[in-house]
Motif scaffolding. Structure first.
Motif, PDB file in Angstrom:
ATOM      1  N   ALA A  45      15.069  -6.123  17.559  1.00  0.00           N
ATOM      2  CA  ALA A  45      14.762  -5.258  18.695  1.00  0.00           C
ATOM      3  C   ALA A  45      15.741  -5.600  19.812  1.00  0.00           C
ATOM      4  CB  ALA A  45      13.323  -5.490  19.150  1.00  0.00           C
ATOM      5  N   LEU A  46      16.751  -4.774  19.967  1.00  0.00           N
ATOM      6  CA  LEU A  46      17.763  -5.002  20.999  1.00  0.00           C
ATOM      7  C   LEU A  46      18.066  -3.649  21.599  1.00  0.00           C
ATOM      8  CD1 LEU A  46      20.937  -6.969  19.786  1.00  0.00           C
ATOM      9  CD2 LEU A  46      19.600  -7.386  21.848  1.00  0.00           C
ATOM     10  N   ASP A  47      18.208  -3.586  22.911  1.00  0.00           N
ATOM     11  CA  ASP A  47      18.562  -2.322  23.552  1.00  0.00           C
ATOM     12  C   ASP A  47      20.082  -2.277  23.691  1.00  0.00           C
ATOM     13  OD1 ASP A  47      19.001  -0.167  25.140  1.00  0.00           O
ATOM     14  OD2 ASP A  47      17.872  -0.922  26.877  1.00  0.00           O
ATOM     15  N   VAL A  55      25.446  -9.186  23.913  1.00  0.00           N
ATOM     16  CA  VAL A  55      26.373 -10.323  23.876  1.00  0.00           C
ATOM     17  C   VAL A  55      25.610 -11.629  23.618  1.00  0.00           C
ATOM     18  CG1 VAL A  55      27.930 -11.719  25.311  1.00  0.00           C
ATOM     19  CG2 VAL A  55      28.141  -9.212  25.301  1.00  0.00           C
ATOM     20  N   ALA A  56      24.477 -11.787  24.263  1.00  0.00           N
ATOM     21  CA  ALA A  56      23.686 -13.010  24.081  1.00  0.00           C
ATOM     22  C   ALA A  56      23.194 -13.119  22.632  1.00  0.00           C
ATOM     23  CB  ALA A  56      22.496 -13.021  25.051  1.00  0.00           C
ATOM     24  N   PHE A  57      22.779 -11.998  22.078  1.00  0.00           N
ATOM     25  CA  PHE A  57      22.321 -12.003  20.684  1.00  0.00           C
ATOM     26  C   PHE A  57      23.464 -12.424  19.757  1.00  0.00           C
ATOM     27  CE2 PHE A  57      21.703 -10.162  16.516  1.00  0.00           C
ATOM     28  CZ  PHE A  57      20.395 -10.490  16.239  1.00  0.00           C
ATOM     29  N   ASP A  80      34.109  -2.198  24.926  1.00  0.00           N
ATOM     30  CA  ASP A  80      34.943  -2.914  25.911  1.00  0.00           C
ATOM     31  C   ASP A  80      34.365  -4.289  26.204  1.00  0.00           C
ATOM     32  OD1 ASP A  80      34.759   0.024  26.383  1.00  0.00           O
ATOM     33  OD2 ASP A  80      36.400  -0.301  27.734  1.00  0.00           O
ATOM     34  N   ARG A  81      33.051  -4.303  26.419  1.00  0.00           N
ATOM     35  CA  ARG A  81      32.403  -5.559  26.795  1.00  0.00           C
ATOM     36  C   ARG A  81      32.491  -6.577  25.659  1.00  0.00           C
ATOM     37  NH1 ARG A  81      28.010  -7.806  29.667  1.00  0.00           N
ATOM     38  NH2 ARG A  81      28.378 -10.024  29.300  1.00  0.00           N
ATOM     39  N   ILE A  87      34.530 -10.667  20.702  1.00  0.00           N
ATOM     40  CA  ILE A  87      33.743 -10.318  19.515  1.00  0.00           C
ATOM     41  C   ILE A  87      34.383  -9.058  18.932  1.00  0.00           C
ATOM     42  CG2 ILE A  87      31.452  -9.577  18.688  1.00  0.00           C
ATOM     43  CD1 ILE A  87      30.341 -11.087  21.228  1.00  0.00           C
ATOM     44  N   GLY A  88      34.619  -9.056  17.618  1.00  0.00           N
ATOM     45  CA  GLY A  88      35.236  -7.898  16.976  1.00  0.00           C
ATOM     46  C   GLY A  88      34.300  -6.698  17.028  1.00  0.00           C
ATOM     47  N   VAL A  89      34.891  -5.497  17.108  1.00  0.00           N
ATOM     48  CA  VAL A  89      34.066  -4.281  17.212  1.00  0.00           C
ATOM     49  C   VAL A  89      34.674  -3.162  16.379  1.00  0.00           C
ATOM     50  CG1 VAL A  89      32.872  -2.696  18.777  1.00  0.00           C
ATOM     51  CG2 VAL A  89      33.955  -4.732  19.703  1.00  0.00           C
ATOM     52  N   PHE A  90      33.827  -2.387  15.729  1.00  0.00           N
ATOM     53  CA  PHE A  90      34.262  -1.125  15.165  1.00  0.00           C
ATOM     54  C   PHE A  90      33.809  -0.026  16.110  1.00  0.00           C
ATOM     55  CE2 PHE A  90      33.935   2.713  12.603  1.00  0.00           C
ATOM     56  CZ  PHE A  90      35.221   2.750  12.082  1.00  0.00           C
ATOM     57  N   GLY A  91      34.791   0.628  16.742  1.00  0.00           N
ATOM     58  CA  GLY A  91      34.487   1.706  17.681  1.00  0.00           C
ATOM     59  C   GLY A  91      35.423   1.619  18.863  1.00  0.00           C
ATOM     60  N   PRO A  92      35.741   2.779  19.471  1.00  0.00           N
ATOM     61  CA  PRO A  92      36.696   2.807  20.570  1.00  0.00           C
ATOM     62  C   PRO A  92      36.119   2.296  21.887  1.00  0.00           C
ATOM     63  CG  PRO A  92      35.831   5.005  20.191  1.00  0.00           C
ATOM     64  CD  PRO A  92      35.261   4.126  19.108  1.00  0.00           C
ATOM     65  N   ASN A  93      37.029   1.870  22.756  1.00  0.00           N
ATOM     66  CA  ASN A  93      36.656   1.538  24.124  1.00  0.00           C
ATOM     67  C   ASN A  93      36.279   2.804  24.891  1.00  0.00           C
ATOM     68  OD1 ASN A  93      37.068  -1.150  23.721  1.00  0.00           O
ATOM     69  ND2 ASN A  93      38.933  -1.293  24.968  1.00  0.00           N
ATOM     70  N   ARG A  94      35.669   2.580  26.059  1.00  0.00           N
ATOM     71  CA  ARG A  94      35.121   3.679  26.862  1.00  0.00           C
ATOM     72  C   ARG A  94      36.155   4.773  27.163  1.00  0.00           C
ATOM     73  NH1 ARG A  94      35.105   4.650  32.002  1.00  0.00           N
ATOM     74  NH2 ARG A  94      36.212   2.712  32.404  1.00  0.00           N
ATOM     75  N   GLU A  95      37.339   4.375  27.566  1.00  0.00           N
ATOM     76  CA  GLU A  95      38.327   5.394  27.951  1.00  0.00           C
ATOM     77  C   GLU A  95      38.700   6.279  26.779  1.00  0.00           C
ATOM     78  OE1 GLU A  95      41.563   3.166  29.786  1.00  0.00           O
ATOM     79  OE2 GLU A  95      41.047   4.159  31.672  1.00  0.00           O
TER      80      GLU A  95
END
Ligand code: AMP
Ligand code: GLY
Length: 419
Positions: A45-47, A55-57, A80-81, A87-95
């Motif tokens: 359960a994370l929002d 990030v804490a999780f 972005d955050r 931390i690696g991410v799949f998905g674009p940054n906000r811009e």
């Protein structure tokens, strides 16, 4: 490696199923997920709107990679955050996610890069919108600028409809519109993985957006899909890559907002060639369900390469030659108001036919599976042809006991009719 997947729908169930097959995976977490994903992932359960909590999780559970399923967290800057926290991410940054988050942004980019798309104007007030109508013939298309969960596009066939659409779409203060010409042709979806420089075609699909058979009635998030979309021939696919996707990615990189993730191009195949209808900055739902059924490579590996900028070192993604087709079972009333909580049974019997049932909107109530959304199940099957996959999918649909739901019986009809 431990991976966190964000999302709760059928798209995320299909991604979870595929990620769980990766030899590189240790533990897969999904936030918040759905009961169908419990077989592949640990639900938490994370929002996703609470970036600090995400990030804490990740810190507590040694998460090295986060896969963001839906568009809203991307547009809100979750990627972005996470990148800022290494931390690696799949998905674009906000811009870069503005490609989906702002229709006006995308249209302006197309204009600058010479990308084929419908002629348009951007307007920021109802008066400006009314004034702009004179420059268009009917039918014309009006689009809310921001994310609208599939409800932001109105095709007006009379001046009255155009007027009503302006009032509806500009009800909120500050609302902006794109008004554009109506394109004719057949629609197809093209998926591409990109790390900002390299691009890797990632399959095609055709979605059925209208709620009723024969593509009639109100728009929905998608009532079914199949892959591959044969109308997107290799020649048209290459044109779409060269004339639409490549210049988009290059322009974003030059503008200092390189795009990393999956780019989903909604195309109109017009007499003059493929034209861009819209971009999405995430996988399609339910297109993902059919793509994942056909993908023969390690999804996690490809996602890691996308984030690392090393897609160029990879061989092209491999998809099975066979077709896949998914039928959305929705709660009665969808896309309008639905009564939640209708019981569902027969999923095991459906899967015993060889099909796969992805959960889109389900939850457990006292250990019994019930509907919890508009789109509820995605019954998905493969076959040597779209017709064979369609037969197999409906055989499985008929094993499901969901009296509070309905589905279209004609998913894949264009392709089946072509023989
Ligand atoms: P979008 O949310 O931009 O994908 O639009 C939803 C649907 O509206 C598309 O899938 C098309 O069926 C239709 N549509 C959007 N723009 C146009 C256009 N310029 N011409 C014709 N149909 C369009
Ligand atoms: N199926 C349409 C979408 O994912 O936007």
């Amino acid at each position: 490696m431990n991976v966190l997947l964000i999302g709760s729908g059928g798209r995320e169930h299909a991604l979870a199923w595929k990620l769980a097959q990766s030899p590189r995976l240790d533990t897969l977490y999904v936030a918040p997920g759905n009961p169908g994903m419990a077989a592949h992932a640990t639900r938490v359960a994370l929002d996703p709107a609470d970036h600090d909590a995400v990030v804490a999780f990740c810190g507590r559970h040694a998460i090295a990679f986060v896969v963001i399923g839906p568009e809203a967290p991307l547009v809100a800057g979750l990627a972005d955050r996470l990148r800022a926290e290494r931390i690696g991410v799949f998905g674009p940054n906000r811009e870069a996610a503005q490609l989906e988050g702002s229709k006006g942004f995308t249209k302006d980019l197309c204009a600058r890069a010479g990308i084929p798309t419908a002629r348009y104007v951007r307007v920021a007030s109802p008066d400006a919108a009314r004034g702009a109508l004179a420059g268009f013939t009917l039918p014309l298309v009006l689009k809310a600028d921001g994310l609208a969960a599939g409800k932001g596009v109105i095709i007006a066939t009379t001046p009255d409809e155009a007027d009503t659409a302006i009032v509806t779409l500009m009800a909120e203060p500050g609302a902006e519109l794109v008004i554009e010409t109506f394109l004719t042709g057949e629609e197809a979806s093209l998926f591409v993985l990109t790390d900002g420089t390299h691009l890797m075609p990632f399959g095609s699909a055709q979605d059925h957006k209208r709620v009723g058979e024969g593509d009639t009635g109100p728009n929905t998030g998608g009532m079914g899909a199949y892959s591959p979309a044969a109308v997107l021939t290799p020649e048209l696919m290459q044109r779409a890559l060269d004339e639409i996707v490549r210049p988009t990615i290059d322009t974003l990189r030059r503008d200092g907002m390189p795009y990393s993730g999956v780019l989903y191009a909604g195309l109109m195949l017009t007499d003059g060639g493929p034209m861009l209808i819209e971009y999405n900055c995430r996988f399609g739902d339910p297109e993902t369900q059919v793509l994942m059924m056909r993908l023969e490579d390690d999804l996690l590996e490809l996602m890691l390469a996308t984030d690392a900028g090393t897609l160029g070192d990879h061989a092209p993604a491999r998809f099975a030659d066979e077709a896949a087709l998914t039928v959305v079972m929705a709660a009665s009333g969808y896309p309008g108001q639905v009564a939640p909580g209708a019981p569902i049974a027969g999923i095991e019997a459906a899967e015993a036919t060889g099909a796969r049932v992805f959960h889109a909107g389900t939850r457990l109530a006292d250990d019994r599976l019930v509907a919890s959304g508009g789109r509820v199940l995605n019954v998905t099957a493969t076959g040597q042809s779209v017709a064979a996959a369609q037969t197999a999918a409906y055989r499985a649909v008929d094993r499901i006991d969901f009296p509070g739901g309905f589905c279209r019986r004609d998913i894949g009809w264009r392709e089946v009719a072509r023989g």
